[in-house]
Design a protein around this motif. Structure first.
Motif, PDB file in Angstrom:
ATOM      1  N   LEU A 107       0.833  -1.202   0.000  1.00  0.00           N
ATOM      2  CA  LEU A 107       0.000   0.000   0.000  1.00  0.00           C
ATOM      3  C   LEU A 107       0.865   1.247   0.000  1.00  0.00           C
ATOM      4  CD1 LEU A 107      -2.680  -1.075   2.638  1.00  0.00           C
ATOM      5  CD2 LEU A 107      -2.973  -0.992   0.165  1.00  0.00           C
ATOM      6  N   SER A 108       0.409   2.261  -0.733  1.00  0.00           N
ATOM      7  CA  SER A 108       1.152   3.510  -0.826  1.00  0.00           C
ATOM      8  C   SER A 108       1.137   4.226   0.521  1.00  0.00           C
ATOM      9  CB  SER A 108       0.530   4.414  -1.897  1.00  0.00           C
ATOM     10  OG  SER A 108       1.105   5.700  -1.864  1.00  0.00           O
ATOM     11  N   PRO A 109       2.255   4.834   0.925  1.00  0.00           N
ATOM     12  CA  PRO A 109       2.259   5.609   2.179  1.00  0.00           C
ATOM     13  C   PRO A 109       1.438   6.888   2.090  1.00  0.00           C
ATOM     14  CG  PRO A 109       4.358   5.841   1.022  1.00  0.00           C
ATOM     15  CD  PRO A 109       3.579   4.800   0.281  1.00  0.00           C
ATOM     16  N   THR A 110       1.187   7.369   0.874  1.00  0.00           N
ATOM     17  CA  THR A 110       0.330   8.545   0.676  1.00  0.00           C
ATOM     18  C   THR A 110      -1.119   8.098   0.715  1.00  0.00           C
ATOM     19  OG1 THR A 110       2.022   9.531  -0.742  1.00  0.00           O
ATOM     20  CG2 THR A 110      -0.176  10.499  -0.809  1.00  0.00           C
ATOM     21  N   GLU A 111      -1.930   8.767   1.528  1.00  0.00           N
ATOM     22  CA  GLU A 111      -3.301   8.311   1.753  1.00  0.00           C
ATOM     23  C   GLU A 111      -4.329   9.326   1.280  1.00  0.00           C
ATOM     24  OE1 GLU A 111      -3.410   7.542   5.944  1.00  0.00           O
ATOM     25  OE2 GLU A 111      -2.700   5.475   5.698  1.00  0.00           O
ATOM     26  N   SER A 112      -5.438   8.809   0.781  1.00  0.00           N
ATOM     27  CA  SER A 112      -6.648   9.590   0.542  1.00  0.00           C
ATOM     28  C   SER A 112      -7.626   9.233   1.657  1.00  0.00           C
ATOM     29  CB  SER A 112      -7.253   9.273  -0.825  1.00  0.00           C
ATOM     30  OG  SER A 112      -6.402   9.679  -1.874  1.00  0.00           O
ATOM     31  N   VAL A 113      -7.885  10.180   2.552  1.00  0.00           N
ATOM     32  CA  VAL A 113      -8.666   9.919   3.760  1.00  0.00           C
ATOM     33  C   VAL A 113     -10.133  10.213   3.500  1.00  0.00           C
ATOM     34  CG1 VAL A 113      -8.890  10.459   6.220  1.00  0.00           C
ATOM     35  CG2 VAL A 113      -6.647  10.527   5.125  1.00  0.00           C
ATOM     36  N   CYS A 114     -11.021   9.328   3.953  1.00  0.00           N
ATOM     37  CA  CYS A 114     -12.457   9.517   3.739  1.00  0.00           C
ATOM     38  C   CYS A 114     -12.952  10.711   4.547  1.00  0.00           C
ATOM     39  CB  CYS A 114     -13.226   8.254   4.099  1.00  0.00           C
ATOM     40  SG  CYS A 114     -13.245   7.867   5.871  1.00  0.00           S
ATOM     41  N   VAL A 115     -14.111  11.221   4.163  1.00  0.00           N
ATOM     42  CA  VAL A 115     -14.669  12.418   4.802  1.00  0.00           C
ATOM     43  C   VAL A 115     -14.956  12.184   6.276  1.00  0.00           C
ATOM     44  CG1 VAL A 115     -16.605  14.031   4.772  1.00  0.00           C
ATOM     45  CG2 VAL A 115     -15.651  13.210   2.628  1.00  0.00           C
ATOM     46  N   ALA A 116     -15.476  10.993   6.623  1.00  0.00           N
ATOM     47  CA  ALA A 116     -15.825  10.709   8.018  1.00  0.00           C
ATOM     48  C   ALA A 116     -14.605  10.811   8.917  1.00  0.00           C
ATOM     49  CB  ALA A 116     -16.443   9.315   8.122  1.00  0.00           C
ATOM     50  N   ASP A 117     -13.461  10.355   8.458  1.00  0.00           N
ATOM     51  CA  ASP A 117     -12.240  10.459   9.260  1.00  0.00           C
ATOM     52  C   ASP A 117     -11.746  11.898   9.345  1.00  0.00           C
ATOM     53  OD1 ASP A 117     -12.360   7.777   9.603  1.00  0.00           O
ATOM     54  OD2 ASP A 117     -10.467   7.293   8.624  1.00  0.00           O
ATOM     55  N   GLN A 118     -11.944  12.664   8.272  1.00  0.00           N
ATOM     56  CA  GLN A 118     -11.520  14.068   8.294  1.00  0.00           C
ATOM     57  C   GLN A 118     -12.323  14.853   9.313  1.00  0.00           C
ATOM     58  OE1 GLN A 118     -11.405  15.915   4.377  1.00  0.00           O
ATOM     59  NE2 GLN A 118     -11.107  13.924   3.448  1.00  0.00           N
ATOM     60  N   VAL A 119     -13.635  14.600   9.388  1.00  0.00           N
ATOM     61  CA  VAL A 119     -14.497  15.324  10.319  1.00  0.00           C
ATOM     62  C   VAL A 119     -14.177  14.952  11.757  1.00  0.00           C
ATOM     63  CG1 VAL A 119     -16.890  15.628  11.070  1.00  0.00           C
ATOM     64  CG2 VAL A 119     -16.336  15.602   8.639  1.00  0.00           C
ATOM     65  N   SER A 120     -13.869  13.653  11.993  1.00  0.00           N
ATOM     66  CA  SER A 120     -13.645  13.202  13.363  1.00  0.00           C
ATOM     67  C   SER A 120     -12.262  13.537  13.880  1.00  0.00           C
ATOM     68  CB  SER A 120     -13.859  11.680  13.450  1.00  0.00           C
ATOM     69  OG  SER A 120     -12.922  11.003  12.621  1.00  0.00           O
ATOM     70  N   THR A 121     -11.358  13.907  12.972  1.00  0.00           N
ATOM     71  CA  THR A 121      -9.994  14.236  13.384  1.00  0.00           C
ATOM     72  C   THR A 121      -9.920  15.689  13.813  1.00  0.00           C
ATOM     73  OG1 THR A 121      -9.091  12.618  11.858  1.00  0.00           O
ATOM     74  CG2 THR A 121      -7.580  14.298  12.681  1.00  0.00           C
ATOM     75  N   THR A 122      -9.433  15.930  15.007  1.00  0.00           N
ATOM     76  CA  THR A 122      -9.302  17.298  15.513  1.00  0.00           C
ATOM     77  C   THR A 122      -7.984  17.878  15.067  1.00  0.00           C
ATOM     78  OG1 THR A 122     -10.630  16.733  17.436  1.00  0.00           O
ATOM     79  CG2 THR A 122      -9.294  18.738  17.568  1.00  0.00           C
ATOM     80  N   ALA A 123      -8.012  18.998  14.413  1.00  0.00           N
ATOM     81  CA  ALA A 123      -6.786  19.625  13.940  1.00  0.00           C
ATOM     82  C   ALA A 123      -6.026  20.208  15.117  1.00  0.00           C
ATOM     83  CB  ALA A 123      -7.115  20.736  12.943  1.00  0.00           C
ATOM     84  N   PRO A 124      -4.687  20.194  15.078  1.00  0.00           N
ATOM     85  CA  PRO A 124      -3.900  20.766  16.180  1.00  0.00           C
ATOM     86  C   PRO A 124      -4.130  22.259  16.278  1.00  0.00           C
ATOM     87  CG  PRO A 124      -2.504  20.260  14.289  1.00  0.00           C
ATOM     88  CD  PRO A 124      -3.850  19.673  14.002  1.00  0.00           C
ATOM     89  N   PRO A 125      -4.091  22.808  17.510  1.00  0.00           N
ATOM     90  CA  PRO A 125      -4.349  24.242  17.660  1.00  0.00           C
ATOM     91  C   PRO A 125      -3.267  25.068  16.992  1.00  0.00           C
ATOM     92  CG  PRO A 125      -3.538  23.288  19.707  1.00  0.00           C
ATOM     93  CD  PRO A 125      -3.800  22.149  18.781  1.00  0.00           C
TER      94      PRO A 125
END
Length: 416
Positions: free
Chosen positions: A178-196
Motif C-alpha cells: 500500500l502507498s504511504p500517501t493516503e486519501s482519507v475519507c470524509v468521516a475520518d476528516q471530520v472526526s480528526t481534531t486539527a492541532p491548535p
C-alpha cells in the motif's frame, strides 16, 4: 437430538458474530505483482424470509476469508479489476474498480449469500444463492494513494447492508504494498481534531468566499446502444460541500457551480434504472441514478454520489446516498421544477437545482414529454391567482358599496 442441532447452530452463529471481527488482508496478484490490496473489517446485515415471517442475519467477515483467484482479476485485456473474497458456506464479497486516470473508485459492490447455510440463516424458507449489486458506492481515492477510512461506512446492497471499518485499500497499485500517501475519507476528516494554531497577537482576517451566483443551465442527454436518446435533463447545478481546508486548517463549506461547457456526459439506461454521470475537468464527478417502479409506473431519483478533488482539500471528498426519494414523477412524463430546490444527500453534501426538467424513462422523439410540476412551482403559480382573486373581490365590494350608497342618496329626495 433436535436440541443438539440447535446448540451446534447457536455455537456456529456466535462464532460468526463474535469470533471473527478483526481485519482481514486480501490481495489480488498477477504474476509476481500485486494490483489490489485491502485490509478491512466488514459486517453484513441481511434480511431474509422464514416460516414465521422475516428475520435479519448479522454476519462478520471472518479472518478465514480468502481471495477467489478464478473470479478476481487485475483488469488486463480491457476488463475491470475485481477483488472477490469468499467465506463460509458459499458466501462472497466482490469489489469492482474503475479509474479515470487521476482517480480510482469502487464501481461495483457485490454480495453473494447462501440461504441454505443454517448457521447463518436458520429457518430460511429458501435454499437459493442470492447475489445483490450496488453501483452507487462512495469509495474514491487518487491514483497511487491508499484509500483509508477507519470510521464505519455502510452501503445498501439490495436487501442487505454492508458496513466497512478500519479500511485501507488500493487498486491499480504501482508496487507490491500500500502507498504511504493516503486519501482519507470524509468521516475520518471530520472526526480528526486539527492541532491548535500557534497564538498570534494579530489575527489575520478570514477571507469570505464570494457566492458564485445562479449556475448556468445545462442540457444533458444519455443514449442507449442503438443511438437513441433514453435520458434527457436540463438544469443548473450547484454543489454545497463541507470539507477540511488546508489553507484555513478547519472545516469549511464550499459552494461551487457546475459549468456545462466544461462538463463531459456519460451514463446508461436499463429497464428499471437510468444513470447520468457528469464530470467537470477531472476534478468533480457527479452521479445521478433514477429508479422505475414497474408496478406503480412511478420513477424517482434514488441515488446521488459525488467525488470532488479540489485544490484546497486535504483529501478527495466522496459522498454517496442510495436511499433517496427526490424528483418523483410518472412514466411517460417529465419532472419539472423551475424553483430552486435543495437535495440533501449527506450532512456534508447537498445539491441545489435551478430550472430543472428531467426525464429518465420513456423518452420519444428526443424531446421532453408533458411535465409534472413540483409543489413549489404550483405554489408560486397559486399566489398570484389568490392575490388577483382577492383584488377582484375587493373591487367588487367597493363597487357594490358605491351602488348601494348612490341608491340611498337618490331615495332621500322628494318630488314637488
Amino acid at each position: 437430538m433436535a436440541r443438539w442441532h440447535a446448540l451446534v447452530a447457536l455455537v456456529a452463529w456466535f462464532a460468526v458474530l463474535q469470533g471473527f471481527t478483526q481485519a482481514v488482508t486480501l490481495e489480488v496478484r498477477e504474476g509476481n505483482a500485486t494490483c489490489i490490496k485491502a485490509e478491512l473489517s466488514a459486517s453484513f446485515s441481511i434480511t431474509y424470509d422464514t416460516s414465521n415471517g422475516t428475520s435479519t442475519a448479522q454476519v462478520s467477515l471472518p479472518n478465514s476469508t480468502t481471495v477467489d483467484t478464478s473470479s478476481s482479476s487485475c483488469g488486463s485485456d480491457g476488463s475491470s479489476p475485481w477483488l472477490v473474497a469468499v467465506f463460509g458456506a458459499g458466501h462472497a464479497l466482490g469489489l469492482g474498480f474503475s479509474t479515470n486516470g487521476s482517480l480510482y473508485s469502487v464501481a461495483n459492490l457485490t454480495l453473494q449469500y447462501n440461504l441454505s447455510d443454517p448457521s447463518v440463516f436458520p429457518q430460511a424458507n429458501s435454499s437459493d444463492v442470492v447475489t445483490v449489486v450496488s453501483t452507487s458506492v462512495g469509495i474514491w481515492a487518487r491514483v497511487n494513494t491508499t484509500y483509508r477510512c477507519q470510521s464505519p461506512a455502510s452501503f445498501g446492497v439490495g436487501g442487505a447492508t454492508v458496513t466497512f471499518s478500519d479500511m485501507k485499500m488500493e487498486a491499480y497499485m504501482p508496487g507490491d504494498d500500500l502507498s504511504p500517501t493516503e486519501s482519507v475519507c470524509v468521516a475520518d476528516q471530520v472526526s480528526t481534531t486539527a492541532p491548535p494554531a500557534p497564538a498570534s497577537t494579530t489575527a489575520a482576517p478570514t477571507p469570505v468566499p464570494t457566492p458564485p451566483g445562479t449556475p448556468e443551465r445545462g442540457t444533458y442527454s444519455v443514449t442507449n446502444g442503438n443511438g437513441t436518446v433514453c435520458l434527457l435533463a436540463q438544469m443548473g447545478l450547484q454543489l454545497n460541500v463541507s470539507h477540511f481546508s488546508v489553507s484555513q486548517n478547519k472545516t469549511v463549506q464550499d459552494i461551487v457551480n457546475l459549468t456545462p461547457n466544461l462538463t463531459t456526459i456519460s451514463g446508461s439506461c436499463e429497464a428499471s434504472s437510468a444513470t447520468l454521470v457528469l464530470m467537470q475537468e477531472r476534478t468533480t464527478t457527479l452521479n445521478f441514478t433514477f429508479t422505475l417502479n414497474s408496478t406503480t409506473n412511478k420513477y424517482h431519483l434514488s441515488s446521488v454520489s459525488l467525488l470532488a478533488s479540489w485544490p484546497d482539500m486535504a483529501a478527495p471528498f466522496s459522498a454517496s446516498n442510495s436511499s433517496l426519494d427526490y424528483l418523483r414523477s410518472t412514466l411517460g412524463r417529465s419532472y419539472m421544477c423551475n424553483a430552486e430546490q435543495t437535495l440533501v444527500v449527506v450532512p456534508a453534501f447537498s445539491l441545489n437545482t435551478f430550472r430543472l426538467q428531467v426525464q429518465p424513462f420513456g423518452v420519444t422523439t428526443n424531446q421532453f414529454a408533458t411535465a409534472e410540476e413540483c409543489q413549489m412551482d404550483q405554489d408560486q403559480m397559486l399566489i398570484p391567482i389568490i392575490v388577483g382573486a382577492a383584488l377582484a373581490g375587493l373591487v367588487l365590494i367597493v363597487l357594490i358599496a358605491y351602488l348601494i350608497g348612490r341608491k340611498r342618496s337618490h331615495a332621500g329626495y322628494q318630488t314637488i
